[in-house]
Design a protein around this motif. Structure first.
Motif, PDB file in Angstrom:
ATOM      1  N   GLY A 235      -0.905  16.369 -18.803  1.00  0.00           N
ATOM      2  CA  GLY A 235      -0.230  15.074 -18.732  1.00  0.00           C
ATOM      3  C   GLY A 235       1.186  15.139 -18.184  1.00  0.00           C
ATOM      4  O   GLY A 235       2.014  14.297 -18.511  1.00  0.00           O
ATOM      5  N   ARG A 236       1.462  16.093 -17.315  1.00  0.00           N
ATOM      6  CA  ARG A 236       2.819  16.281 -16.807  1.00  0.00           C
ATOM      7  C   ARG A 236       3.126  15.469 -15.554  1.00  0.00           C
ATOM      8  O   ARG A 236       4.254  15.470 -15.075  1.00  0.00           O
ATOM      9  CB  ARG A 236       3.070  17.762 -16.555  1.00  0.00           C
ATOM     10  N   PHE A 237       2.122  14.769 -15.012  1.00  0.00           N
ATOM     11  CA  PHE A 237       2.337  13.909 -13.847  1.00  0.00           C
ATOM     12  C   PHE A 237       2.610  12.491 -14.321  1.00  0.00           C
ATOM     13  O   PHE A 237       1.959  11.991 -15.237  1.00  0.00           O
ATOM     14  CB  PHE A 237       1.112  13.925 -12.924  1.00  0.00           C
ATOM     15  N   LEU A 238       3.573  11.831 -13.674  1.00  0.00           N
ATOM     16  CA  LEU A 238       3.965  10.488 -14.081  1.00  0.00           C
ATOM     17  C   LEU A 238       2.966   9.430 -13.609  1.00  0.00           C
ATOM     18  O   LEU A 238       2.592   8.552 -14.370  1.00  0.00           O
ATOM     19  CB  LEU A 238       5.356  10.168 -13.530  1.00  0.00           C
ATOM     20  N   LEU A 239       2.545   9.517 -12.381  1.00  0.00           N
ATOM     21  CA  LEU A 239       1.669   8.502 -11.783  1.00  0.00           C
ATOM     22  C   LEU A 239       0.256   9.047 -11.606  1.00  0.00           C
ATOM     23  O   LEU A 239       0.076  10.239 -11.352  1.00  0.00           O
ATOM     24  CB  LEU A 239       2.237   8.069 -10.429  1.00  0.00           C
ATOM     25  N   PRO A 240      -0.767   8.203 -11.684  1.00  0.00           N
ATOM     26  CA  PRO A 240      -2.150   8.691 -11.631  1.00  0.00           C
ATOM     27  C   PRO A 240      -2.657   9.096 -10.248  1.00  0.00           C
ATOM     28  O   PRO A 240      -3.619   9.843 -10.153  1.00  0.00           O
ATOM     29  CB  PRO A 240      -2.958   7.516 -12.176  1.00  0.00           C
TER      30      PRO A 240
ATOM     31  N   ASP B  47       0.841  -1.194   0.000  1.00  0.00           N
ATOM     32  CA  ASP B  47       0.000   0.000   0.000  1.00  0.00           C
ATOM     33  C   ASP B  47       0.880   1.250   0.000  1.00  0.00           C
ATOM     34  O   ASP B  47       2.045   1.211   0.391  1.00  0.00           O
ATOM     35  CB  ASP B  47      -0.911   0.029   1.225  1.00  0.00           C
ATOM     36  N   ALA B  48       0.298   2.347  -0.441  1.00  0.00           N
ATOM     37  CA  ALA B  48       1.023   3.613  -0.508  1.00  0.00           C
ATOM     38  C   ALA B  48       0.102   4.742  -0.072  1.00  0.00           C
ATOM     39  O   ALA B  48      -1.118   4.584  -0.010  1.00  0.00           O
ATOM     40  CB  ALA B  48       1.523   3.856  -1.932  1.00  0.00           C
ATOM     41  N   SER B  49       0.700   5.876   0.220  1.00  0.00           N
ATOM     42  CA  SER B  49      -0.044   7.094   0.542  1.00  0.00           C
ATOM     43  C   SER B  49       0.492   8.226  -0.329  1.00  0.00           C
ATOM     44  O   SER B  49       1.693   8.285  -0.610  1.00  0.00           O
ATOM     45  CB  SER B  49       0.114   7.461   2.021  1.00  0.00           C
ATOM     46  N   VAL B  50      -0.415   9.117  -0.754  1.00  0.00           N
ATOM     47  CA  VAL B  50      -0.063  10.288  -1.548  1.00  0.00           C
ATOM     48  C   VAL B  50      -0.755  11.486  -0.919  1.00  0.00           C
ATOM     49  O   VAL B  50      -1.913  11.400  -0.500  1.00  0.00           O
ATOM     50  CB  VAL B  50      -0.484  10.108  -3.025  1.00  0.00           C
ATOM     51  N   ILE B  51      -0.033  12.623  -0.883  1.00  0.00           N
ATOM     52  CA  ILE B  51      -0.504  13.772  -0.129  1.00  0.00           C
ATOM     53  C   ILE B  51      -0.597  15.033  -0.980  1.00  0.00           C
ATOM     54  O   ILE B  51       0.349  15.374  -1.694  1.00  0.00           O
ATOM     55  CB  ILE B  51       0.450  14.072   1.053  1.00  0.00           C
ATOM     56  N   VAL B  52      -1.736  15.732  -0.854  1.00  0.00           N
ATOM     57  CA  VAL B  52      -1.883  17.092  -1.381  1.00  0.00           C
ATOM     58  C   VAL B  52      -1.645  18.012  -0.194  1.00  0.00           C
ATOM     59  O   VAL B  52      -2.509  18.157   0.668  1.00  0.00           O
ATOM     60  CB  VAL B  52      -3.298  17.336  -1.967  1.00  0.00           C
ATOM     61  N   ALA B  53      -0.452  18.592  -0.126  1.00  0.00           N
ATOM     62  CA  ALA B  53      -0.103  19.514   0.958  1.00  0.00           C
ATOM     63  C   ALA B  53      -0.408  20.931   0.488  1.00  0.00           C
ATOM     64  O   ALA B  53       0.162  21.395  -0.494  1.00  0.00           O
ATOM     65  CB  ALA B  53       1.367  19.366   1.321  1.00  0.00           C
ATOM     66  N   ARG B  54      -1.337  21.603   1.195  1.00  0.00           N
ATOM     67  CA  ARG B  54      -1.778  22.953   0.798  1.00  0.00           C
ATOM     68  C   ARG B  54      -1.401  23.949   1.872  1.00  0.00           C
ATOM     69  O   ARG B  54      -1.783  23.807   3.027  1.00  0.00           O
ATOM     70  CB  ARG B  54      -3.280  22.961   0.580  1.00  0.00           C
ATOM     71  N   ASP B  55      -0.667  24.994   1.467  1.00  0.00           N
ATOM     72  CA  ASP B  55      -0.250  26.012   2.424  1.00  0.00           C
ATOM     73  C   ASP B  55      -1.350  27.055   2.626  1.00  0.00           C
ATOM     74  O   ASP B  55      -2.427  26.969   2.024  1.00  0.00           O
ATOM     75  CB  ASP B  55       1.090  26.634   2.031  1.00  0.00           C
TER      76      ASP B  55
ATOM     77  N   GLY C  72      -9.784   9.366   0.219  1.00  0.00           N
ATOM     78  CA  GLY C  72     -10.202   8.087  -0.330  1.00  0.00           C
ATOM     79  C   GLY C  72      -9.051   7.117  -0.476  1.00  0.00           C
ATOM     80  O   GLY C  72      -7.887   7.464  -0.341  1.00  0.00           O
ATOM     81  N   SER C  73      -9.427   5.900  -0.755  1.00  0.00           N
ATOM     82  CA  SER C  73      -8.479   4.803  -0.928  1.00  0.00           C
ATOM     83  C   SER C  73      -8.859   4.080  -2.208  1.00  0.00           C
ATOM     84  O   SER C  73     -10.036   3.761  -2.421  1.00  0.00           O
ATOM     85  CB  SER C  73      -8.592   3.866   0.280  1.00  0.00           C
ATOM     86  N   HIS C  74      -7.882   3.853  -3.074  1.00  0.00           N
ATOM     87  CA  HIS C  74      -8.171   3.318  -4.408  1.00  0.00           C
ATOM     88  C   HIS C  74      -7.202   2.208  -4.772  1.00  0.00           C
ATOM     89  O   HIS C  74      -6.026   2.241  -4.377  1.00  0.00           O
ATOM     90  CB  HIS C  74      -8.076   4.439  -5.454  1.00  0.00           C
ATOM     91  N   ALA C  75      -7.669   1.243  -5.556  1.00  0.00           N
ATOM     92  CA  ALA C  75      -6.795   0.180  -6.048  1.00  0.00           C
ATOM     93  C   ALA C  75      -5.711   0.787  -6.925  1.00  0.00           C
ATOM     94  O   ALA C  75      -5.948   1.751  -7.661  1.00  0.00           O
ATOM     95  CB  ALA C  75      -7.602  -0.844  -6.847  1.00  0.00           C
ATOM     96  N   ILE C  76      -4.520   0.228  -6.853  1.00  0.00           N
ATOM     97  CA  ILE C  76      -3.419   0.701  -7.685  1.00  0.00           C
ATOM     98  C   ILE C  76      -3.509   0.077  -9.073  1.00  0.00           C
ATOM     99  O   ILE C  76      -3.376   0.749 -10.078  1.00  0.00           O
ATOM    100  CB  ILE C  76      -2.064   0.411  -7.010  1.00  0.00           C
ATOM    101  N   THR C  77      -3.737  -1.232  -9.110  1.00  0.00           N
ATOM    102  CA  THR C  77      -3.947  -1.941 -10.381  1.00  0.00           C
ATOM    103  C   THR C  77      -4.969  -3.043 -10.152  1.00  0.00           C
ATOM    104  O   THR C  77      -5.210  -3.458  -9.017  1.00  0.00           O
ATOM    105  CB  THR C  77      -2.659  -2.596 -10.925  1.00  0.00           C
ATOM    106  N   LEU C  78      -5.528  -3.553 -11.228  1.00  0.00           N
ATOM    107  CA  LEU C  78      -6.475  -4.657 -11.117  1.00  0.00           C
ATOM    108  C   LEU C  78      -5.795  -5.946 -10.679  1.00  0.00           C
ATOM    109  O   LEU C  78      -6.417  -6.811 -10.075  1.00  0.00           O
ATOM    110  CB  LEU C  78      -7.178  -4.886 -12.455  1.00  0.00           C
ATOM    111  N   GLY C  79      -4.515  -6.077 -10.956  1.00  0.00           N
ATOM    112  CA  GLY C  79      -3.796  -7.309 -10.654  1.00  0.00           C
ATOM    113  C   GLY C  79      -3.213  -7.372  -9.256  1.00  0.00           C
ATOM    114  O   GLY C  79      -2.478  -8.297  -8.948  1.00  0.00           O
TER     115      GLY C  79
END
Length: 140
Positions: free
Chosen positions: A123-128, A8-16, A72-79
């Motif tokens: 499309g400048r972000f590498l990961l979704p 599992d992973a976590s991704v953060i939108v840090a807003r000042d 929210g929490s989302h699947a990374i891939t179907l596999g």
């Protein structure tokens, strides 16, 4: 320790306080160039998703936050059963980045939310997970 916790992973939108968003930039030669991404990464040991988010934000952006909101929490891939846990962080305190050897080229920038969303559309972000987190934070 579960295998899932390691994937599992976590991704953060840090807003000042000025609605700036922490955006990282680095070169990814295997993917053809420089891309943007948000602070985040895989869980370590028995970390909860929030503990992972706190650690990754501190390491990659040098930021600690007072307020955390799950997006929210989302699947990374179907596999895979692995999930990515998205958070918005506010009430920020800035400090030094704690980059690992493989992260030394990560450049931290603070972008207005509108510019970050424009970069998503371009499309400048590498990961979704980063674009999804930005869209959720901006519209909730």
């Amino acid at each position: 320790m579960s295998n899932r916790a390691l994937r599992d992973a976590s991704v953060i939108v840090a807003r000042d306080a000025n609605d700036g968003v922490a955006v990282l930039r680095a070169d990814f030669p295997a993917h053809g160039g420089e891309y943007l991404f948000l602070p985040g990464g895989r869980r370590e040991g028995e970390e909860t998703p929030l503990e992972c988010a706190r650690r990754e934000l501190r390491e990659e952006a040098g930021v600690t936050a007072q307020q955390w909101r799950p997006l929210g929490s989302h699947a990374i891939t179907l596999g895979s059963a692995a999930r990515v846990h998205l958070f918005e962080a506010r009430g920020l305190t800035l400090g030094p980045q704690e980059l690992t050897e493989t992260e030394q080229d990560y450049k931290l920038m603070w972008w207005p939310m509108a510019d970050a969303l424009r970069a998503v559309n371009e499309g400048r972000f590498l990961l979704p997970a980063g674009p999804l987190a930005l869209l959720l934070a901006a519209h909730s």
